[in-house]
Design a protein around this motif. Structure first.
Motif, PDB file in Angstrom:
ATOM      1  N   ILE A  51     -71.803 -37.388 -96.235  1.00  0.00           N
ATOM      2  CA  ILE A  51     -72.288 -36.824 -97.232  1.00  0.00           C
ATOM      3  C   ILE A  51     -71.546 -36.814 -98.412  1.00  0.00           C
ATOM      4  CG2 ILE A  51     -72.447 -34.401 -97.677  1.00  0.00           C
ATOM      5  CD1 ILE A  51     -73.243 -33.947 -94.692  1.00  0.00           C
ATOM      6  N   ARG A  52     -70.330 -36.845 -98.367  1.00  0.00           N
ATOM      7  CA  ARG A  52     -69.170 -36.953 -99.632  1.00  0.00           C
ATOM      8  C   ARG A  52     -69.565 -38.160-100.558  1.00  0.00           C
ATOM      9  NH1 ARG A  52     -64.792 -37.053 -96.960  1.00  0.00           N
ATOM     10  NH2 ARG A  52     -64.767 -34.659 -96.769  1.00  0.00           N
ATOM     11  N   SER A  53     -69.869 -39.151 -99.754  1.00  0.00           N
ATOM     12  CA  SER A  53     -70.069 -40.580-100.365  1.00  0.00           C
ATOM     13  C   SER A  53     -71.464 -40.527-101.123  1.00  0.00           C
ATOM     14  CB  SER A  53     -70.162 -41.833 -99.375  1.00  0.00           C
ATOM     15  OG  SER A  53     -70.442 -42.771-100.149  1.00  0.00           O
ATOM     16  N   LEU A  54     -72.584 -40.122-100.498  1.00  0.00           N
ATOM     17  CA  LEU A  54     -73.718 -39.691-101.186  1.00  0.00           C
ATOM     18  C   LEU A  54     -73.685 -38.742-102.321  1.00  0.00           C
ATOM     19  CD1 LEU A  54     -76.076 -39.157 -98.209  1.00  0.00           C
ATOM     20  CD2 LEU A  54     -76.130 -41.148 -99.893  1.00  0.00           C
TER      21      LEU A  54
ATOM     22  N   GLU B  30     -83.415 -37.244-105.791  1.00  0.00           N
ATOM     23  CA  GLU B  30     -84.390 -36.168-104.675  1.00  0.00           C
ATOM     24  C   GLU B  30     -84.073 -36.882-103.186  1.00  0.00           C
ATOM     25  OE1 GLU B  30     -88.276 -36.255-106.304  1.00  0.00           O
ATOM     26  OE2 GLU B  30     -87.696 -34.855-107.792  1.00  0.00           O
ATOM     27  N   ALA B  31     -84.225 -38.349-103.061  1.00  0.00           N
ATOM     28  CA  ALA B  31     -84.207 -38.886-101.995  1.00  0.00           C
ATOM     29  C   ALA B  31     -82.750 -38.721-101.317  1.00  0.00           C
ATOM     30  CB  ALA B  31     -84.475 -40.368-101.954  1.00  0.00           C
ATOM     31  N   LYS B  32     -81.803 -38.746-102.145  1.00  0.00           N
ATOM     32  CA  LYS B  32     -80.264 -38.429-102.001  1.00  0.00           C
ATOM     33  C   LYS B  32     -80.118 -37.347-101.398  1.00  0.00           C
ATOM     34  CE  LYS B  32     -77.082 -37.547-105.187  1.00  0.00           C
ATOM     35  NZ  LYS B  32     -76.105 -37.976-106.193  1.00  0.00           N
ATOM     36  N   PHE B  33     -80.698 -36.099-101.792  1.00  0.00           N
ATOM     37  CA  PHE B  33     -80.555 -34.805-101.347  1.00  0.00           C
ATOM     38  C   PHE B  33     -81.090 -34.546-100.115  1.00  0.00           C
ATOM     39  CE2 PHE B  33     -78.613 -34.097-105.672  1.00  0.00           C
ATOM     40  CZ  PHE B  33     -77.458 -33.611-105.184  1.00  0.00           C
ATOM     41  N   ARG B  34     -82.418 -35.447-100.038  1.00  0.00           N
ATOM     42  CA  ARG B  34     -83.413 -34.955 -98.602  1.00  0.00           C
ATOM     43  C   ARG B  34     -82.327 -35.712 -97.453  1.00  0.00           C
ATOM     44  NH1 ARG B  34     -87.511 -37.149-101.612  1.00  0.00           N
ATOM     45  NH2 ARG B  34     -87.181 -39.234-100.785  1.00  0.00           N
ATOM     46  N   VAL B  35     -81.724 -36.759 -97.840  1.00  0.00           N
ATOM     47  CA  VAL B  35     -80.690 -37.342 -96.736  1.00  0.00           C
ATOM     48  C   VAL B  35     -79.585 -36.384 -96.210  1.00  0.00           C
ATOM     49  CG1 VAL B  35     -79.100 -39.282 -96.083  1.00  0.00           C
ATOM     50  CG2 VAL B  35     -81.323 -39.532 -97.183  1.00  0.00           C
TER      51      VAL B  35
ATOM     52  N   SER C  52     -85.893 -41.115 -89.221  1.00  0.00           N
ATOM     53  CA  SER C  52     -85.534 -40.145 -90.172  1.00  0.00           C
ATOM     54  C   SER C  52     -84.913 -40.265 -91.385  1.00  0.00           C
ATOM     55  CB  SER C  52     -85.398 -38.941 -89.489  1.00  0.00           C
ATOM     56  OG  SER C  52     -86.198 -38.497 -88.345  1.00  0.00           O
ATOM     57  N   ILE C  53     -83.839 -40.822 -90.996  1.00  0.00           N
ATOM     58  CA  ILE C  53     -82.679 -41.042 -92.145  1.00  0.00           C
ATOM     59  C   ILE C  53     -83.557 -42.203 -93.077  1.00  0.00           C
ATOM     60  CG2 ILE C  53     -80.418 -42.351 -92.902  1.00  0.00           C
ATOM     61  CD1 ILE C  53     -79.325 -40.843 -90.302  1.00  0.00           C
TER      62      ILE C  53
ATOM     63  N   LEU D  39     -78.439 -34.883 -93.047  1.00  0.00           N
ATOM     64  CA  LEU D  39     -77.262 -35.009 -92.052  1.00  0.00           C
ATOM     65  C   LEU D  39     -76.611 -33.813 -91.821  1.00  0.00           C
ATOM     66  CD1 LEU D  39     -75.967 -38.163 -94.258  1.00  0.00           C
ATOM     67  CD2 LEU D  39     -77.054 -37.964 -91.949  1.00  0.00           C
ATOM     68  N   LYS D  40     -76.603 -32.855 -92.831  1.00  0.00           N
ATOM     69  CA  LYS D  40     -76.215 -31.348 -92.286  1.00  0.00           C
ATOM     70  C   LYS D  40     -76.891 -30.610 -91.698  1.00  0.00           C
ATOM     71  CE  LYS D  40     -74.535 -30.284 -97.312  1.00  0.00           C
ATOM     72  NZ  LYS D  40     -74.929 -29.385 -98.366  1.00  0.00           N
TER      73      LYS D  40
END
Length: 253
Positions: A9-12, A67-72, A44-45, A76-77
């Protein structure tokens, strides 16, 4: 196996380019494969990570990627939260089971009183004379009775289970795998003193790898003079292990 996703998550969150994003997603999929994460989660990822590339607008492409980044990230959260809830639920369930085991061990005397000391009904084929013949003489007698009771509630419990400690083999009296628990039985006799009993317990605490060790002490010779002091000596003696001391000093058997 539960995967902790904080690093991913931090990397994204830190990436800014399409190349970094694609590399980050690739690393997440590799991690999923390495940790045997379900195919459903992997799928799903991948689906959530996809975004539309606009060959005519770099800004539009970056917007879609973000937008895709925040969906992932949100996904993950969510699965991290779900995994933690399942883990906590498992701990709560284990706590209840340990409380049940503790109650069984603490109330062992109720079985002894009901079965051995109470006179059978005159219509029963088991007679008082037969019960009088039965006496607890050593730890194997205690083990036989106690295991029979424990098996009513923990059907996978086993006796005389060997464990390789790396330098020697140790054998647990009763092993309950789903609780990572050993029940070690001690029965005092005329040749045992409190010092010898304490030495045996100190040795067993180190040898067993189980997280939970219950020492069930059937002190028929009453060699333990101060029960509370004896219990307090051991219950916090080994870091990383939960040590429980249960002492019964019977009046008759």
């Amino acid at each position: 196996m539960m995967v902790i996703w904080q690093d991913e998550i931090r990397s994204l969150l830190e990436i800014t380019t399409k190349e970094q994003y694609e590399k980050s997603i690739e690393n997440i999929i590799i991690l999923c494969e390495k940790e045997n994460v379900s195919m459903e989660i992997r799928k799903s990822i991948k689906e959530k990570s996809e975004f539309m590339i606009n060959d005519f607008s770099k800004n539009d492409t970056e917007k879609n990627m973000k937008e895709a980044k925040f969906r992932v990230i949100e996904y993950l959260k969510d699965i991290s939260k779900s995994s933690m809830e399942k883990k906590n639920s498992h701990i709560i369930d284990n706590t209840a089971e340990h409380e049940l085991l503790q109650r069984i061990l603490n109330q062992f005397y109720l079985f002894i009183e009901s079965f051995y000391e109470k006179d059978p009904d005159k219509r029963a084929t088991i007679k008082r004379e037969q019960l009088n013949i039965l006496r607890i003489g050593n730890e194997y007698d205690v083990q036989h009775i106690l295991f029979s009771i424990i098996r009513l509630f923990f059907v996978t419990a086993r006796t005389e289970v060997c464990e390789d400690t790396g330098y020697a083999m140790v054998r647990s009296d009763i092993w309950i795998q789903e609780l990572d628990t050993v029940v070690e039985i001690k029965c005092s006799n005329t040749s045992m003193n409190q010092k010898k009993l304490m030495e045996e317990i100190a040795s067993d605490m180190v040898h067993y790898h189980a997280d939970n060790i219950y020492f069930f002490i059937y002190d028929k010779e009453k060699i333990i003079k101060n029960r509370e002091a004896f219990i307090n000596t051991y219950e916090n003696a080994v870091a990383g292990k939960k040590i429980h001391i249960i002492i019964h000093q019977p009046k008759i058997l």
